[in-house]
Design a protein around this motif. Structure first.
Motif, PDB file in Angstrom:
ATOM      1  N   ARG A 268       0.793  -1.102  -0.129  1.00 55.11           N
ATOM      2  CA  ARG A 268      -0.002   0.073  -0.263  1.00 55.11           C
ATOM      3  C   ARG A 268       0.841   1.278  -0.101  1.00 55.11           C
ATOM      4  O   ARG A 268       1.817   1.234   1.005  1.00 55.11           O
ATOM      5  CB  ARG A 268      -0.834  -0.027   1.337  1.00 55.11           C
ATOM      6  CG  ARG A 268      -2.018   0.887   1.204  1.00 55.11           C
ATOM      7  CD  ARG A 268      -2.939   0.365   2.566  1.00 55.11           C
ATOM      8  NE  ARG A 268      -3.312   1.672   2.996  1.00 55.11           N
ATOM      9  CZ  ARG A 268      -4.324   2.629   2.865  1.00 55.11           C
ATOM     10  NH1 ARG A 268      -4.845   2.397   1.871  1.00 55.11           N
ATOM     11  NH2 ARG A 268      -4.352   3.609   3.620  1.00 55.11           N
ATOM     12  N   ALA A 269       0.621   2.105  -0.993  1.00 50.65           N
ATOM     13  CA  ALA A 269       1.636   3.323  -1.060  1.00 50.65           C
ATOM     14  C   ALA A 269       0.620   4.576  -1.547  1.00 50.65           C
ATOM     15  O   ALA A 269      -0.266   4.475  -2.127  1.00 50.65           O
ATOM     16  CB  ALA A 269       2.496   2.990  -1.975  1.00 50.65           C
ATOM     17  N   LYS A 270       1.227   5.743  -1.001  1.00 46.16           N
ATOM     18  CA  LYS A 270       0.503   6.876  -1.414  1.00 46.16           C
ATOM     19  C   LYS A 270       0.948   7.329  -2.686  1.00 46.16           C
ATOM     20  O   LYS A 270       2.345   7.872  -3.050  1.00 46.16           O
ATOM     21  CB  LYS A 270       0.825   7.928  -0.362  1.00 46.16           C
ATOM     22  CG  LYS A 270      -0.396   9.157  -0.359  1.00 46.16           C
ATOM     23  CD  LYS A 270      -0.038  10.087   0.952  1.00 46.16           C
ATOM     24  CE  LYS A 270      -1.050  11.262   0.554  1.00 46.16           C
ATOM     25  NZ  LYS A 270      -0.495  12.277   1.804  1.00 46.16           N
ATOM     26  N   TYR A 271       0.067   7.480  -3.620  1.00 40.49           N
ATOM     27  CA  TYR A 271       0.278   8.013  -5.168  1.00 40.49           C
ATOM     28  C   TYR A 271       0.107   9.461  -5.118  1.00 40.49           C
ATOM     29  O   TYR A 271      -0.706   9.805  -4.661  1.00 40.49           O
ATOM     30  CB  TYR A 271      -0.301   7.016  -6.053  1.00 40.49           C
ATOM     31  CG  TYR A 271       0.322   6.129  -6.188  1.00 40.49           C
ATOM     32  CD1 TYR A 271       0.244   4.895  -5.598  1.00 40.49           C
ATOM     33  CD2 TYR A 271       1.273   5.674  -7.698  1.00 40.49           C
ATOM     34  CE1 TYR A 271       0.886   3.570  -5.673  1.00 40.49           C
ATOM     35  CE2 TYR A 271       1.785   4.296  -7.837  1.00 40.49           C
ATOM     36  CZ  TYR A 271       1.599   3.357  -6.945  1.00 40.49           C
ATOM     37  OH  TYR A 271       2.372   2.165  -7.123  1.00 40.49           O
ATOM     38  N   TYR A 272       0.842  10.219  -6.108  1.00 39.71           N
ATOM     39  CA  TYR A 272       0.608  11.546  -6.315  1.00 39.71           C
ATOM     40  C   TYR A 272       0.381  11.666  -7.836  1.00 39.71           C
ATOM     41  O   TYR A 272       1.027  10.902  -8.723  1.00 39.71           O
ATOM     42  CB  TYR A 272       1.923  12.244  -5.789  1.00 39.71           C
ATOM     43  CG  TYR A 272       2.057  12.605  -4.515  1.00 39.71           C
ATOM     44  CD1 TYR A 272       1.518  13.571  -3.805  1.00 39.71           C
ATOM     45  CD2 TYR A 272       2.669  11.448  -3.806  1.00 39.71           C
ATOM     46  CE1 TYR A 272       1.558  13.597  -2.170  1.00 39.71           C
ATOM     47  CE2 TYR A 272       3.160  11.628  -2.400  1.00 39.71           C
ATOM     48  CZ  TYR A 272       2.496  12.677  -1.707  1.00 39.71           C
ATOM     49  OH  TYR A 272       2.500  12.622  -0.372  1.00 39.71           O
ATOM     50  N   ARG A 273      -0.335  12.661  -8.233  1.00 40.97           N
ATOM     51  CA  ARG A 273      -0.582  13.031  -9.573  1.00 40.97           C
ATOM     52  C   ARG A 273      -0.776  14.524  -9.822  1.00 40.97           C
ATOM     53  O   ARG A 273      -1.210  15.327  -8.817  1.00 40.97           O
ATOM     54  CB  ARG A 273      -1.818  12.202 -10.108  1.00 40.97           C
ATOM     55  CG  ARG A 273      -3.073  12.482  -9.727  1.00 40.97           C
ATOM     56  CD  ARG A 273      -4.163  12.031 -10.550  1.00 40.97           C
ATOM     57  NE  ARG A 273      -5.389  11.985 -10.061  1.00 40.97           N
ATOM     58  CZ  ARG A 273      -5.996  10.976  -9.512  1.00 40.97           C
ATOM     59  NH1 ARG A 273      -5.332   9.804  -9.627  1.00 40.97           N
ATOM     60  NH2 ARG A 273      -6.980  11.089  -8.845  1.00 40.97           N
ATOM     61  N   LEU A 274      -0.498  15.148 -11.083  1.00 39.44           N
ATOM     62  CA  LEU A 274      -0.342  16.461 -11.337  1.00 39.44           C
ATOM     63  C   LEU A 274      -2.186  16.831 -11.202  1.00 39.44           C
ATOM     64  O   LEU A 274      -2.958  16.115 -11.806  1.00 39.44           O
ATOM     65  CB  LEU A 274       0.003  16.932 -12.547  1.00 39.44           C
ATOM     66  CG  LEU A 274       1.657  17.032 -12.656  1.00 39.44           C
ATOM     67  CD1 LEU A 274       1.882  17.518 -13.928  1.00 39.44           C
ATOM     68  CD2 LEU A 274       2.195  17.744 -11.554  1.00 39.44           C
ATOM     69  N   THR A 275      -2.295  17.880 -10.657  1.00 38.55           N
ATOM     70  CA  THR A 275      -3.822  18.335 -10.857  1.00 38.55           C
ATOM     71  C   THR A 275      -3.718  19.250 -12.325  1.00 38.55           C
ATOM     72  O   THR A 275      -2.533  19.654 -12.746  1.00 38.55           O
ATOM     73  CB  THR A 275      -4.321  19.386  -9.818  1.00 38.55           C
ATOM     74  OG1 THR A 275      -3.315  20.508  -9.562  1.00 38.55           O
ATOM     75  CG2 THR A 275      -4.084  18.317  -8.332  1.00 38.55           C
TER      76      THR A 275
END
Lengths: 110, 883
Positions: A75-82
């Motif tokens: 389980r990991a925290k993913y980031y994406r561009l807004t």
């Protein structure tokens, strides 16, 4: 690896993170690896500067995050561009180009 | 958008802290795990990979902390942490915290209470609409005897002001005498505000019912009308709206009720009901007996108004203002009503404010000393925190936050204390002493208290905070006691400063106490013990007639003399200690031959001197045979005799209108109406028989003064007051007494202002003394605890306990002595401003100064010796082992 490492310029880290996330969604370590890869190992982002930057950029509304599964089913925290993040990337790219050109010219001057 | 996102984060960070924290923890841990997975994939064992991953990340908590520091709201968070830490630190040393809080509560409380009075007197607007357009008129004399004061005006001035000054709405009032009001079967003694038409227009008060006086009702012999105050209307007339237009019996005559005032109406006259003044140029209006109030009309300016007043008043034929000096230049100008009314109390209010400021400084000095010691005790803690990486800024911030916490808590306690003090003060103050109905703790007072608290925290926090900058890491960690002599010097200077201020306050209080004692112990000139007095209003149609009036006096005193146990009874227009009627009288003979001079005048019945036991220096007192148709006689007092007939026996000499002086009575202290230079003094006084008062003047005199019945008994008589009332009623059915007073009460009423001043200033001086004592005590006891080890060594080496005690106590003694010297020098300069409120005592008053120094020396010794007693209990072997 450490010997090759260059100190990140103020503001460079944000640009690199934005750039790294422009292609795909990544978790923390993924961003770090991606930056290393696209700079050919020139910049290594340590967690001590990576996490504060991610959280700051998320608070600024450039990134959004979600919990997902890593390749190894962690389980990991993913980031994406807004949307704002994409706009910010463009702005910072232009800014960087301007600075880089100015620096190059300055150093060429006799 | 970015801003909205940040604000959202701020709230999330602050409000859903646990969730945010948990996610952060999970995120960082997953990072470590994925990193370890990678390393395992490269061939490491699980344990090795874990260790390597953790080493690479360099400490999970540091990473988390670096995220926290960047988070929105991290400033608020760390502030909150500091506040919590500060609170814990303060709770950990309850002795310090309680002392500091008490000190702050007392000093801020004193300041809050005094400031709320200053606020209501000087800063707050009068409770009338557009108070800035309300004024009163000052008379400015230039040349010899220059002055600029509010003066009463006469009837001619009033008519000119009313008719020839269109820029102003003007009104006059003529005092608030006691009158008889019949309500149902009872007759009440109530306060009657005598005011002209437009009085309520000037104040901007609309009656709740009915209307105010018309100009017709305000003309001499106009239709008698009355306006009821709301309180009276509610209590005596049970809020009956139908009372409007009906007659009530007032002053023995029917008066038509034309209006009722609203419940919150406040007037300068402060009366139960109001009647029309009906001013004219004659009688009362022949002298300066009216108090003027003005309101600027909407279109006019004060300059126009003043020009009109000067034009109207300088064309008068007889300008009494110039009677003393025909060449004097006299002009008139408007002064805002607020300023004019507050001017009287301003010196007192400012003096008290100054005293309260002194208290605050003393409190700050104490707190600075206490905080300094606390700071030094904590230098090991400070050094440890600095060694662990805290910046000086963080340490400083922590201290300031603690000071601020203390100051705010102290400020809150101070406001509570101030509220209580104010309640007490208002009970202490005589009725109608302040020209306002109540003293609120409004926003301005609360802001002031807050500002004072913050100011205090800065003042007492500054020194210790500066001290913290000098903490030396190495020496602080190794040695436990780091308080150097430098800091002790500083504390001694603080103590000396506060003792100096205490000396000034005590000296001021001493002078004001001596003034009060002087005024209260003035030789009475009569025997005040065993006398009871009561006033009745003769401003009553039934008693204007001379025959009825004399019969009333004669028969009522005779009836009172018959009460068992009563030795004598008499009536006088005024009593010793009271304000006295004054008049002009022409002197025949002596250096003032043919001159008209001012004198106090008192009409008295026979046995007046005997009842009060005023001794006669020469001649005789009045007899029943000095009747209306007999040869006019007078008794003068010793001051009159000395002033106008020096070196001559005045008995047998004549004053104007053939009045013969038949006796000289001893002086009694009175409240001067002629030339007040002290609240109580002896002044030239002429006594005349009540029977020989000009019958035409009786009504006028009785609108101003209510005569007193005086009864002397050998020993306390059971039910005397009821019997006095019965005796009066038997002769004058339905004539009420105002109340019954001993001569001590009469004196206290006159001196009420002095008594309040004395009580306030003495309380503050005692507060200062207490704070100083606490300061000295704290200094010496901290020296004792710091030097326990040194004292142990000294005693082990053979020093006597007494010498050790002296050694630790002497810094406190020295500081206090220095403070006393400093205070004496300061007092010599500062106390000069008190000259105008001192009577019978010089500002350099040796007895009170000696007493103050003696008290201070005793307090200093007490505050020094008490903590040094601990020295005697120090066991050298034990303390040495402990270190």
């Amino acid at each position: 690896m450490d010997s090759k490492q260059t100190n990140l310029l103020q503001g460079t880290l944000d640009l690199l993170i934005l750039k790294a996330l422009a292609a795909m969604e990544l978790h923390g370590l993924g961003i770090s690896r991606r930056v290393e890869q696209i700079t050919h190992g020139t910049f290594v982002v340590k967690p001590g500067s990576l996490f504060p930057a991610l959280h700051r950029m998320e608070e600024a509304g450039w990134l959004s995050s979600f919990w997902g599964e890593s390749e190894n089913n962690r389980r990991a925290k993913y980031y994406r561009l807004t949307k704002a993040g994409k706009k910010q990337l463009e702005t910072e790219k232009e800014e960087w180009a301007r600075v880089a050109l100015a620096m190059a010219n300055a150093l060429k001057a006799t | 958008m970015a801003l909205a996102s940040q604000i959202g984060s701020l709230f999330r960070n602050l409000l859903r802290k646990r969730q945010v924290e948990q996610q952060l923890d999970e995120e960082v841990r997953s990072y470590v795990q994925i990193l370890a997975d990678e390393k395992m994939a490269e061939g490491m064992t699980a344990a090795e990979a874990r260790r390597a991953a953790q080493a690479e990340i360099g400490g999970i908590d540091q990473v988390k902390q670096s995220v926290r520091d960047r988070r929105a709201g991290s400033g608020i968070e760390s502030l909150w942490q500091d506040v919590r830490f500060g609170t814990r630190q303060l709770l950990r040393s309850p002795g310090f915290t309680v002392t500091a809080l008490l000190t702050l509560a007392l000093s801020i409380g004193a300041n809050t209470a005094i400031f709320s009075i200053v606020n209501v007197l000087m800063l707050k607007s009068l409770p009338y609409p557009h108070p800035e357009r309300m004024g009163t008129i000052y008379t400015r004399f230039t040349g010899r005897g220059a002055s600029d004061e509010r003066h009463n005006i006469n009837g001619e001035q009033w008519e000119l002001l009313r008719d020839n000054v269109p820029a102003l709405i003007s009104a006059v009032s003529g005092g608030t005498p006691g009158v008889n009001l019949e309500a149902g079967s009872a007759v009440r003694y109530v306060a009657d505000g005598r005011v002209s038409a437009h009085y309520f227009d000037v104040l901007g008060i609309q009656p709740m019912l009915g209307r105010t006086f018309t100009e017709d009702e305000d003309r001499p012999h106009g239709p008698p009308a009355v306006i009821l105050g709301n309180g009276l209307w509610r209590t005596l007339f049970s809020s009956d709206a139908a009372i409007l237009g009906k007659p009530i019996r007032l002053k023995g005559e029917p008066f038509t009720v034309i209006g009722v005032l609203p419940p919150d109406a406040i007037t300068p006259a402060n009366a139960d009901l109001y009647t029309a003044l009906q001013p004219s140029r004659n009688g009362e209006g022949g002298g300066t007996n009216f108090d003027a109030f003005t309101r600027l009309r909407d279109s006019a300016t004060w300059q126009e108004a003043d020009a009109e007043i000067n034009r109207a008043w300088t064309t008068r034929e007889h300008r009494y203002e110039k009677s003393d000096d025909p060449n004097a230049t006299v002009s008139y100008h408007s002064v805002p009503l607020q300023g004019g009314q507050a001017a009287e109390l301003r010196p007192q209010a400012l003096a008290l404010m100054l005293a309260a400021g002194f208290i605050l400084l003393i409190a700050c000095a104490n707190l600075a000393g206490l905080t300094l010691v606390r700071m030094m005790r904590r230098s090991a803690e400070v050094a440890t925190r600095m060694a662990l990486g805290a910046s000086r800024w963080q340490i400083q911030r922590q201290f300031w936050i603690e000071n601020l916490l203390l100051a705010l808590a102290g400020g809150a306690a101070g406001i509570g204390m101030g509220f209580l003090a104010l309640r007490g003060l208002l009970i202490l103050l005589p009725k109608h002493f302040l020209p306002v109905a109540h003293v609120p703790l409004d926003g301005r007072v609360l802001t002031f208290a807050l500002a004072v608290s913050l100011f205090t925290s800065i003042l007492f926090g500054m020194l210790p905070a500066l001290g913290a900058r000098k903490v030396d890491l190495r020496s602080s960690i190794t040695s436990r006691s780091v308080v150097g002599t430098g800091h002790r010097r500083l504390r001694q200077v603080l103590i000396a400063g506060e003792v100096a201020l205490t000396v000034v306050l005590l000296a001021a209080a001493g002078l004001i106490v001596r003034t009060l004692v002087h005024l209260e112990t003035l030789p009475p000139g009569f025997n005040p013990n065993g006398v009871i007095t009561a006033k009745a209003s003769l401003d009553d149609a039934r008693y204007h007639d001379q025959k009825t009036f004399l019969q009333l006096l004669d028969e009522s005193t005779a009836a009172m003399r018959k009460i068992p146990g009563v030795r004598n009874a008499a009536v006088g227009l005024s009593l010793p200690y009271e304000r006295v009627l004054n008049d002009g009288v022409t002197i025949h003979g002596g250096p003032d031959d043919g001159h008209q001079v001012g004198t106090d005048v008192v009409y008295v019945t026979p046995w007046y001197f005997e009842t009060l036991e005023i001794p006669l220096a020469a001649g005789r007192s009045f007899l029943p045979s000095d009747g209306p148709n007999d040869a006019p006689v007078a008794v003068i007092n010793s001051t009159f005799a000395r002033k106008f007939f020096p070196g001559v026996n005045p008995v047998g000499l004549r004053l104007d209108k053939g009045v013969q002086i038949v006796g000289v009575a001893a002086d009694v202290p009175i409240s001067s109406g002629l030339n007040p230079i002290a609240p109580l003094m002896s002044e030239e006084t002429m006594y005349i028989p009540a029977a020989q008062v000009d019958p035409r003047l009786l009504a006028l005199v009785h609108t101003w003064f209510q005569p007193s019945w005086i009864v002397r008994s050998a020993s306390p008589v059971e039910g005397l007051t009821e019997q006095m009332q019965k005796a009066l009623t038997s002769v004058a059915p339905g004539l009420p007494f105002s109340g019954f007073y001993s001569m001590r009460d009469v004196q206290a009423t006159t001196l009420s202002k002095q008594r309040v001043e004395t009580a306030l200033l003495s309380t503050m001086a005692l507060l200062a003394l207490l704070l100083s004592a606490v300061g000295i005590f704290a200094l010496v006891s901290s020296i004792v605890s710091q030097k326990t080890r040194e004292i142990g060594i000294r005693i082990a080496l053979g020093s006597s306990i007494r010498r050790a005690m002296f050694h630790v106590g002497s810094p406190g003694l020295m500081a206090s002595l220095l403070g006393m010297l400093l205070g004496l020098a300061l007092a010599a300069g500062v106390l000069r401003v008190m000259r105008s409120v001192l009577y019978g005592v010089d500002i350099y008053d040796a007895p009170s100064l000696i007493a103050i120094l003696a008290v201070l020396v005793l307090v200093t010794l007490g505050a020094t010796v008490l903590p040094t007693m601990r020295v005697g209990r120090i066991e050298p072997a034990k303390t040495l082992r402990e270190e």
